[in-house]
Each structure stands twice: as C-alpha cells, then as structure tokens.
Design a protein around this motif. Structure first.
Motif, PDB file in Angstrom:
ATOM      1  N   LEU A 171       0.736  -1.273   0.000  1.00  0.00           N
ATOM      2  CA  LEU A 171       0.127  -0.070   0.122  1.00  0.00           C
ATOM      3  C   LEU A 171       1.179   1.255   0.044  1.00  0.00           C
ATOM      4  O   LEU A 171       1.944   1.291  -0.056  1.00  0.00           O
ATOM      5  CB  LEU A 171      -0.782   0.114   1.259  1.00  0.00           C
ATOM      6  N   GLN A 172       0.269   2.582  -0.339  1.00  0.00           N
ATOM      7  CA  GLN A 172       1.024   3.567  -0.653  1.00  0.00           C
ATOM      8  C   GLN A 172       1.739   4.407   1.042  1.00  0.00           C
ATOM      9  O   GLN A 172       2.427   4.292   1.328  1.00  0.00           O
ATOM     10  CB  GLN A 172      -0.300   4.924  -0.773  1.00  0.00           C
ATOM     11  N   ASP A 173       1.149   3.726   2.166  1.00  0.00           N
ATOM     12  CA  ASP A 173       1.533   4.053   3.384  1.00  0.00           C
ATOM     13  C   ASP A 173       3.494   3.218   3.872  1.00  0.00           C
ATOM     14  O   ASP A 173       3.007   3.581   5.297  1.00  0.00           O
ATOM     15  CB  ASP A 173       0.590   4.439   4.323  1.00  0.00           C
ATOM     16  N   GLY A 174       3.371   2.483   2.861  1.00  0.00           N
ATOM     17  CA  GLY A 174       4.642   1.239   3.006  1.00  0.00           C
ATOM     18  C   GLY A 174       4.303  -0.225   3.480  1.00  0.00           C
ATOM     19  O   GLY A 174       4.492  -1.191   3.761  1.00  0.00           O
ATOM     20  N   SER A 175       2.933  -0.167   4.360  1.00  0.00           N
ATOM     21  CA  SER A 175       2.674  -1.619   4.518  1.00  0.00           C
ATOM     22  C   SER A 175       2.526  -2.677   3.773  1.00  0.00           C
ATOM     23  O   SER A 175       1.367  -2.722   2.679  1.00  0.00           O
ATOM     24  CB  SER A 175       0.646  -1.511   5.358  1.00  0.00           C
ATOM     25  N   VAL A 176       2.153  -3.737   4.343  1.00  0.00           N
ATOM     26  CA  VAL A 176       2.233  -4.768   3.465  1.00  0.00           C
ATOM     27  C   VAL A 176       1.383  -5.577   3.932  1.00  0.00           C
ATOM     28  O   VAL A 176       1.206  -6.540   5.090  1.00  0.00           O
ATOM     29  CB  VAL A 176       3.858  -5.690   3.198  1.00  0.00           C
ATOM     30  N   VAL A 177       0.285  -6.631   2.592  1.00  0.00           N
ATOM     31  CA  VAL A 177      -0.526  -6.987   3.635  1.00  0.00           C
ATOM     32  C   VAL A 177      -0.662  -8.595   2.837  1.00  0.00           C
ATOM     33  O   VAL A 177      -0.235  -8.491   1.755  1.00  0.00           O
ATOM     34  CB  VAL A 177      -2.274  -6.650   3.673  1.00  0.00           C
TER      35      VAL A 177
END
Length: 134
Positions: free
Chosen positions: A32-38
C-alpha cells in the motif's frame, strides 16, 4: 520495499496455504502507499466453489480493517514452471481496491525462475469498478 522483498512476503504467505485438494499453494503480498504490506494465501474448501484466492484474502483483510491507502504493487506466486497471474476474479477484486485509491498498481507475476511485471490495467482492460456506477 523492493520487488524482491514483496516477492519474499508472497512466498512466505504461500507456505501457509490451505490447499489439500489442488496442492497449488498461492501467496500474495500487497504493498500500500503508506508502505504497509498485507499478505494472503489461498484457502480451499471441500466444496470447491467456496475456495478463496490469495489476492482475495489479502484484499478482504485490508477492507475489513478499513485500511484503504492506495494499492501500489502486488506480488503473486505459486507452483509451476511459469509465472502465475491473478485469475479473472482476483483481477476484478484488485481493481476495486485500486480504483478506491486511484492507482494502477504493478503486478509482479512470479515463477520459480522469473518475474513478469505488468500493470493491472493491462491484465484487466476496460475494467468495471466503483467509477462505473457514477
């Protein structure tokens, strides 16, 4: 996050696959744009039509937590000799998330020895999504 890091996250997710019927373990990692990985993995069911794809599981995790931050990149990995791409259903599910954030993410289609990078809009041209309902 490098492509290699995202691919490693997808491979780690695939290792947790529940795929006793097909033995086709798939893992997905969404950046995701905020750097989170799901991540997500495929989950099969004895009633085959109830199976869930890895990408769908990851998107459900994101949306169920109200965690929409713009889909930047997706890595999808599975067994076999060639890189795999998201199935048609998953392309549509990924498109919904991408349209909510106004993005056209790169999709890393991962095989054992190679990676093919394509835009979601190339995999699903003329996509139907939230904007289509306006």
């Amino acid at each position: 996050m490098t492509d290699e890091d995202l691919i490693a996250a997808a491979r780690a997710a695939a290792a947790k696959s529940y795929s006793p019927y097909s033995n086709f373990a798939v893992g997905a990692a969404l950046l995701l744009q905020d750097g989170s990985v799901v991540t997500g993995t495929n989950v099969e069911n004895a009633s085959y039509g109830l199976a869930l794809c890895a990408e769908t599981v990851a998107v459900a995790k994101i949306l169920s937590e109200n965690w929409v931050g713009g889909l930047e990149k997706v890595a999808v990995t599975g067994p076999g000799a060639d890189p795999i791409t998201p199935c048609g259903r998953c392309r549509q599910v990924l498109n919904e998330l991408a349209q909510l954030g106004g993005t056209d993410p790169d999709i890393l289609c991962v095989g054992p020895d190679s990676v093919t990078k394509v835009r979601l809009s190339e995999l699903l041209p003329h996509a139907f999504g939230p904007a289509s309902l306006a």
